[in-house]
Design a protein around this motif. Structure first.
Motif, PDB file in Angstrom:
ATOM      1  N   TYR A 272       0.864  -1.295  -0.014  1.00  0.00           N
ATOM      2  CA  TYR A 272       0.128  -0.038  -0.101  1.00  0.00           C
ATOM      3  C   TYR A 272       0.767   1.366  -0.082  1.00  0.00           C
ATOM      4  O   TYR A 272       1.624   1.497   0.749  1.00  0.00           O
ATOM      5  CB  TYR A 272      -0.833  -0.098   1.327  1.00  0.00           C
ATOM      6  N   VAL A 273       0.833   2.032  -1.256  1.00  0.00           N
ATOM      7  CA  VAL A 273       1.778   3.126  -1.162  1.00  0.00           C
ATOM      8  C   VAL A 273       0.821   4.503  -0.937  1.00  0.00           C
ATOM      9  O   VAL A 273      -0.051   4.930  -1.861  1.00  0.00           O
ATOM     10  CB  VAL A 273       2.382   3.211  -2.616  1.00  0.00           C
ATOM     11  N   ILE A 274       1.135   4.982   0.055  1.00  0.00           N
ATOM     12  CA  ILE A 274       0.054   6.142   0.407  1.00  0.00           C
ATOM     13  C   ILE A 274       0.962   7.534   0.257  1.00  0.00           C
ATOM     14  O   ILE A 274       1.948   7.736   0.789  1.00  0.00           O
ATOM     15  CB  ILE A 274      -0.183   6.393   2.087  1.00  0.00           C
ATOM     16  N   GLU A 275       0.451   8.083  -0.929  1.00  0.00           N
ATOM     17  CA  GLU A 275       1.057   9.346  -1.602  1.00  0.00           C
ATOM     18  C   GLU A 275       0.546  10.697  -0.686  1.00  0.00           C
ATOM     19  O   GLU A 275      -0.355  11.124  -0.949  1.00  0.00           O
ATOM     20  CB  GLU A 275       0.725   9.407  -2.942  1.00  0.00           C
ATOM     21  N   ASN A 276       1.215  10.940   0.388  1.00  0.00           N
ATOM     22  CA  ASN A 276       0.718  12.166   1.342  1.00  0.00           C
ATOM     23  C   ASN A 276       1.415  13.362   0.894  1.00  0.00           C
ATOM     24  O   ASN A 276       2.413  13.500   1.032  1.00  0.00           O
ATOM     25  CB  ASN A 276       1.214  11.596   2.871  1.00  0.00           C
ATOM     26  N   ASN A 277       0.518  14.136  -0.103  1.00  0.00           N
ATOM     27  CA  ASN A 277       0.770  15.153  -0.536  1.00  0.00           C
ATOM     28  C   ASN A 277       0.464  16.348   0.521  1.00  0.00           C
ATOM     29  O   ASN A 277       0.357  17.535   0.041  1.00  0.00           O
ATOM     30  CB  ASN A 277       0.415  15.441  -1.922  1.00  0.00           C
ATOM     31  N   LYS A 278      -0.117  15.929   1.609  1.00  0.00           N
ATOM     32  CA  LYS A 278      -0.618  16.828   2.747  1.00  0.00           C
ATOM     33  C   LYS A 278      -1.685  17.609   2.779  1.00  0.00           C
ATOM     34  O   LYS A 278      -2.107  18.293   3.680  1.00  0.00           O
ATOM     35  CB  LYS A 278       0.589  18.071   2.911  1.00  0.00           C
ATOM     36  N   TYR A 279      -2.332  17.595   1.572  1.00  0.00           N
ATOM     37  CA  TYR A 279      -3.656  18.393   1.466  1.00  0.00           C
ATOM     38  C   TYR A 279      -5.062  17.553   0.834  1.00  0.00           C
ATOM     39  O   TYR A 279      -6.034  18.350   1.088  1.00  0.00           O
ATOM     40  CB  TYR A 279      -3.413  19.664   0.635  1.00  0.00           C
ATOM     41  N   ALA A 280      -5.028  16.367   1.020  1.00  0.00           N
ATOM     42  CA  ALA A 280      -6.021  15.790   0.271  1.00  0.00           C
ATOM     43  C   ALA A 280      -6.787  16.675  -0.727  1.00  0.00           C
ATOM     44  O   ALA A 280      -6.099  17.117  -1.546  1.00  0.00           O
ATOM     45  CB  ALA A 280      -7.133  15.352   1.430  1.00  0.00           C
ATOM     46  N   MET A 281      -7.946  16.805  -0.802  1.00  0.00           N
ATOM     47  CA  MET A 281      -8.577  17.909  -1.657  1.00  0.00           C
ATOM     48  C   MET A 281      -8.261  19.346  -1.221  1.00  0.00           C
ATOM     49  O   MET A 281      -8.294  20.207  -2.468  1.00  0.00           O
ATOM     50  CB  MET A 281     -10.064  17.601  -1.473  1.00  0.00           C
ATOM     51  N   GLY A 282      -8.136  19.634   0.015  1.00  0.00           N
ATOM     52  CA  GLY A 282      -7.691  20.938   0.083  1.00  0.00           C
ATOM     53  C   GLY A 282      -7.703  21.025   1.634  1.00  0.00           C
ATOM     54  O   GLY A 282      -7.520  22.323   2.007  1.00  0.00           O
ATOM     55  N   THR A 283      -7.851  20.163   2.545  1.00  0.00           N
ATOM     56  CA  THR A 283      -7.821  20.293   3.949  1.00  0.00           C
ATOM     57  C   THR A 283      -6.518  19.596   4.480  1.00  0.00           C
ATOM     58  O   THR A 283      -6.075  18.477   4.002  1.00  0.00           O
ATOM     59  CB  THR A 283      -8.898  19.711   4.559  1.00  0.00           C
ATOM     60  N   SER A 284      -5.476  20.253   5.123  1.00  0.00           N
ATOM     61  CA  SER A 284      -4.192  19.642   5.534  1.00  0.00           C
ATOM     62  C   SER A 284      -4.412  18.372   6.379  1.00  0.00           C
ATOM     63  O   SER A 284      -5.649  18.379   7.125  1.00  0.00           O
ATOM     64  CB  SER A 284      -3.507  20.802   6.472  1.00  0.00           C
ATOM     65  N   VAL A 285      -3.448  17.614   6.369  1.00  0.00           N
ATOM     66  CA  VAL A 285      -3.700  16.453   7.476  1.00  0.00           C
ATOM     67  C   VAL A 285      -3.711  16.533   8.693  1.00  0.00           C
ATOM     68  O   VAL A 285      -4.462  15.875   9.520  1.00  0.00           O
ATOM     69  CB  VAL A 285      -2.424  15.297   6.996  1.00  0.00           C
ATOM     70  N   ASN A 286      -3.232  17.645   9.103  1.00  0.00           N
ATOM     71  CA  ASN A 286      -3.444  18.100  10.656  1.00  0.00           C
ATOM     72  C   ASN A 286      -4.678  18.481  11.234  1.00  0.00           C
ATOM     73  O   ASN A 286      -5.024  18.361  12.175  1.00  0.00           O
ATOM     74  CB  ASN A 286      -2.536  19.156  10.948  1.00  0.00           C
TER      75      ASN A 286
END
Length: 349
Positions: free
Chosen positions: A198-212
């Protein structure tokens, strides 16, 4: 009342944290030799130039529907693809053009599908999010968030059932990582020791909300712990680090030990899709990533400084790739549209 206010301040503080820097504190990446570096550079640049041209064509109205560009994330799929072998399966979501090109699908066919033409990989019926090439081991492009995770797990099940030694590389993003079907898939994959990475490409914003702001556990490499699935974070902006992690994870899955999770810390420079102005982050943040962590510029610097390539050689590579992409765009704008009868093909009854 005071306690509520304190919680609100703490929550706002957490939400305003800057995005993680990809690979911060990670160990030094294993070196590529000259041939490996040159090949990776060429493949990443091909994806970058293709996506830039796709963005231009979308702006001209030549590409309809949605269009999600992969600019900034090129090292992830190029590094992983260098770790697979013949017969392995690839599946991803809708930010998929880079994955197609990395598996060896022709730029003409991909671009023609984007413009809805007869010569496209889905004969003009799939568009940006839905094209396939079984010959190249690429099973889509999927428009439903997280849907490919269950399908990729199914591809791994098929490989295990047939005992063909294949591994399924199942890509998804940080937003999709919060979908319930992901964890159902994790459970089955771990229970049956399926050969899936499973390769999770964490570009930090999904559609537009930060992962935090959207995820209680922002270390996605730990998302499989309750299923005893090992995982690790990888500098997804360094193609060498991706390749090394990919080799390790794929070997783990292929040897019968079950699934593995790789969280690729990466970054997209453009909006979620072409219609997204990306106002949820600052221009300075994007520029900092471009200046300090761009995967192609890092590779280019190594070719110049460590492998002794001349600037003229790199310019020639760029020129050759631009010619390939311009040819693909020309083909995609002059190829005929599909005959209406094409609507009735590829239908399962």
């Amino acid at each position: 009342m005071a306690a509520t206010a304190t919680k609100a301040v703490a929550s706002a503080s957490k939400a305003s944290k800057p995005a993680r820097t990809a690979g911060r504190g990670a160990a030094a990446s294993p070196a590529f030799d000259k041939a490996q570096e040159l090949e990776a550079y060429r493949e990443m640049l091909l994806i970058r130039r293709f996506e830039e041209k796709a963005g231009q064509m979308y702006g001209m109205g030549l590409i309809g529907g949605f269009c999600h560009l992969y600019i900034g994330q090129e090292a992830v799929v190029v590094g992983m693809q260098k770790a697979v072998r013949e017969g392995d399966k690839i599946i991803t979501g809708y930010r998929d053009h880079g994955h197609m090109l990395a598996t060896g699908m022709a730029s003409r066919g991909v671009m023609a599908e984007l413009t809805g033409r007869r010569g496209g990989y889905s004969h003009g019926k799939g568009g940006s999010m839905h094209m396939f090439s079984v010959e190249k081991g690429f099973y889509g492009g999927h428009g439903i968030v997280g849907a490919q995770v269950s399908l990729g797990t199914g591809l791994a099940f098929a490989g295990a059932y047939r005992q063909d030694g294949s591994v399924s590389l199942t890509y998804f993003g940080d937003g999709a990582a919060n979908q319930g079907q992901v964890y159902e898939s994790f459970n089955m994959a771990a229970l049956w020791k399926l050969p899936v990475v499973y390769v999770i490409e964490n570009n930090k914003y999904a559609m537009g909300t930060s992962v935090n702001r959207a995820s209680a556990q922002t270390d996605f490499s730990r998302r499989g712990l309750s299923f005893n699935i090992p995982g690790e974070q990888v500098d997804g902006m360094d193609v060498r680090a991706v390749h090394a992690a990919g080799l390790k994870a794929i070997e783990h899955a292929r040897s019968g030990k079950g699934p593995y999770i790789l969280e690729m810390l990466t970054y997209r420079y453009r909006g979620h899709s072409m219609s997204d102005p990306a106002k949820y982050r600052t221009k300075d943040e994007v520029q900092k990533m471009r200046t300090e962590h761009d995967p192609i510029e890092q590779s280019r610097a190594r070719l110049l400084n460590e492998h002794g390539l001349a600037e003229e050689e790199l310019k020639k590579i760029d020129s050759d790739i631009r010619e390939i992409i311009n040819d693909a765009a020309d083909f995609a704008t002059h190829d005929p549209e599909p005959d209406p009868s094409e609507l009735w093909t590829d239908i399962l009854k």
